[in-house]
Design an enzyme around this catalytic site. Structure first.
Site, mmCIF file in Angstrom:
data_model
loop_
_atom_site.group_PDB
_atom_site.id
_atom_site.type_symbol
_atom_site.label_atom_id
_atom_site.label_comp_id
_atom_site.label_asym_id
_atom_site.label_seq_id
_atom_site.Cartn_x
_atom_site.Cartn_y
_atom_site.Cartn_z
ATOM 1 N N HIS A 123 0.813 -1.215 0.000
ATOM 2 C CA HIS A 123 0.000 0.000 0.000
ATOM 3 C C HIS A 123 0.847 1.267 0.000
ATOM 4 O O HIS A 123 1.907 1.341 0.616
ATOM 5 C CB HIS A 123 -0.934 0.007 1.217
ATOM 6 C CG HIS A 123 -0.214 0.028 2.530
ATOM 7 N ND1 HIS A 123 0.222 1.183 3.134
ATOM 8 C CD2 HIS A 123 0.149 -0.980 3.366
ATOM 9 C CE1 HIS A 123 0.812 0.904 4.285
ATOM 10 N NE2 HIS A 123 0.785 -0.404 4.444
ATOM 11 N N ASP A 124 0.391 2.246 -0.737
ATOM 12 C CA ASP A 124 0.955 3.599 -0.766
ATOM 13 C C ASP A 124 2.350 3.678 -1.373
ATOM 14 O O ASP A 124 3.029 4.689 -1.229
ATOM 15 C CB ASP A 124 0.975 4.218 0.645
ATOM 16 C CG ASP A 124 -0.409 4.327 1.244
ATOM 17 O OD1 ASP A 124 -1.211 5.108 0.720
ATOM 18 O OD2 ASP A 124 -0.697 3.609 2.228
ATOM 19 N N GLY A 141 5.123 -1.051 2.917
ATOM 20 C CA GLY A 141 4.254 0.086 2.669
ATOM 21 C C GLY A 141 5.004 1.385 2.485
ATOM 22 O O GLY A 141 6.049 1.625 3.086
#
Length: 269
Positions: A123-124, A141
């Site tokens: 994520h991200d 992340g």
């Protein structure tokens, strides 16, 4: 361009936007407001979920899974995005997660990237253009990987770390700190081994550019003085070399991780 070709066994969400020229093979599942641009090809058994956009001519091989909820315990079902660029290749079992509202809100992958079997983008993350992930290369992340970087097999990058342009992460490296542009790192935890000279030659950098970069590297990671003093000296002496100045800007910019450094016994090359 021809209409989409969709196998009868595929399951397609009504909210999905499928452009002309898309091919969706057997047993694929599209779940959510997914957008597939022209020429995207899902070979078979591919799962694409959520608010995911995939750029033109990108190819997803069997058992790729992208766009499903991020592996973050703070995630509570908020709508976040995953963007995958043009002309990318995702080989078998590659996984990519969307962003989170506590960070960037979007995970992005640039154009012309190649992800080998079981690579993972968490994520991200922000992945640039022309990036290569070998088998099982993994990002935690909120990692940033800049253009033309290479993540070798079984290498893992710690959350919030940055991998600079043209950097090379060796096989099975555990990267817990930022890797400077053009740097080459190996080991657990990864240490800086020099510049990625072979990669620079392959990408057309001139002998003069590489010589300047090597001289700057030697000065930057010498033992005399403080690191900040050496960084200032490099910035001043090589003020006309764009690649060296890129390294200086990378080091000076804000980051949540330290810079990956050489071990003192390593040869500065």
């Amino acid at each position: 361009m021809a209409a989409p070709v969709i196998h009868s066994s595929a399951i397609i969400d009504k909210r999905a936007e499928i452009a002309d020229g898309v091919e969706i093979g057997p047993y694929c599942v599209i779940d959510g407001p997914v957008k597939l641009a022209a020429g995207v090809k899902l070979i078979s058994h591919v799962c694409v979920a959520g608010d995911t956009e995939i750029g033109e001519d990108t190819k997803l091989f069997p058992f790729v899974s992208v766009g499903h909820p991020p592996q973050d315990l703070k995630y509570k079902g908020e709508r976040t995005k995953l963007l995958i660029g043009k002309n990318c290749t995702l080989r078998e079992h590659v996984t990519m997660n969307p962003g989170t509202v506590t960070d960037r809100g979007v995970t992005s992958v640039g154009d012309n990237c190649y992800f080998m079997m079981s690579a993972h983008v968490a994520h991200d993350c922000q992945v640039g253009n022309n990036v290569i992930f070998a088998n099982c290369g993994t990002l935690g992340g909120s990692v940033t990987v800049e253009d033309n970087a290479i993540i070798s097999g079984l290498a893992a990058v710690h959350q919030f770390a940055r991998i600079g342009r043209h950097a090379f992460v060796g096989g099975m490296a555990a990267v817990a700190a930022d890797v400077i542009p053009y740097g080459s790192v190996i080991g657990n935890h990864a240490r800086l081994m020099g510049l990625t000279i072979t990669g620079l030659k392959r990408r057309g950098f001139t002998r003069e550019q590489i010589q300047d970069m090597r001289a700057a590297y030697r000065l930057l990671f010498a033992e005399e003085g403080t690191f900040q003093e050496r960084l200032d000296d490099v910035a001043r002496i090589f003020d006309a070399n764009a690649e060296v100045q890129e390294i200086v800007r990378f080091i000076r910019s804000d980051s949540k991780r330290a810079i990956c450094m050489p071990e003192r016994r390593d040869t500065v090359s």
